[in-house]
Design a protein around this motif. Sequence first.
Motif, PDB file in Angstrom:
ATOM      1  N   ALA A 150     137.400  29.737  77.858  1.00 11.81           N
ATOM      2  CA  ALA A 150     135.973  30.011  78.064  1.00 11.81           C
ATOM      3  C   ALA A 150     135.116  28.808  77.721  1.00 11.81           C
ATOM      4  O   ALA A 150     133.994  28.690  78.196  1.00 11.81           O
ATOM      5  N   THR A 203     130.783  28.667  74.719  1.00 13.91           N
ATOM      6  CA  THR A 203     130.941  30.121  74.698  1.00 13.91           C
ATOM      7  C   THR A 203     131.510  30.587  73.368  1.00 13.91           C
ATOM      8  O   THR A 203     131.005  31.550  72.770  1.00 13.91           O
ATOM      9  N   HIS A 245     129.552  32.867  70.605  1.00 10.80           N
ATOM     10  CA  HIS A 245     130.037  34.152  70.080  1.00 10.80           C
ATOM     11  C   HIS A 245     130.060  34.132  68.558  1.00 10.80           C
ATOM     12  O   HIS A 245     129.745  35.141  67.916  1.00 10.80           O
TER      13      HIS A 245
END
Length: 181
Positions: free
Chosen positions: A118, A122, A126
């Motif tokens: 990802a 990303t 997160h």
Amino acid sequence: MSDAHDEHESAIKTPKQLIVAVIAAFVVPIICIVLLVQFVTSDKLPNAGADAQTPEAIAARIQPVSDVGYTFKDASGPKQLLSGEELYKSTCSACHGAGVAGAPKFGDASAWAPRLKAGYDTVVGHALHGLNAMPAKGGNPDLDDVEVARAVVYMANNSGGSFKEPEVKEVAAAPAAEAAK
């Protein structure tokens, strides 16, 4: 009818065995008493706390708890950013060490592979904002974004990733320089 049930044999069959048994009945208890007296009156008793009464041991027991393992930080001083490894050990390892609530385990390349695909932004996003059961910043809102990014890079790189360590911006130095004027 047989009188066999009334008969019994003694372990002592000869007068010599009787003399040995009588002497042993007196000597064995006397030896035990002598050994006990010697043990009780000896200068240094093992495991009896003899070393616990030394001045050094007493000083170690009565020193203030705050002197052991605690470092006081000046709240008004500049923030010292933790490294990725330090932050992982203090915060992230609680879940990522054991894989709690679906968290990818530290060092498990197969669990980290989809996350690494990802991309850096990303995965760090997160970590900063939370995802599923993971709270934002691992549940510690006092962490700086750079610290969280360092921890993500540390965990990812030890799990098969090759992310670059984030650079620290010199934001904290500017207010300190202005205050000195």
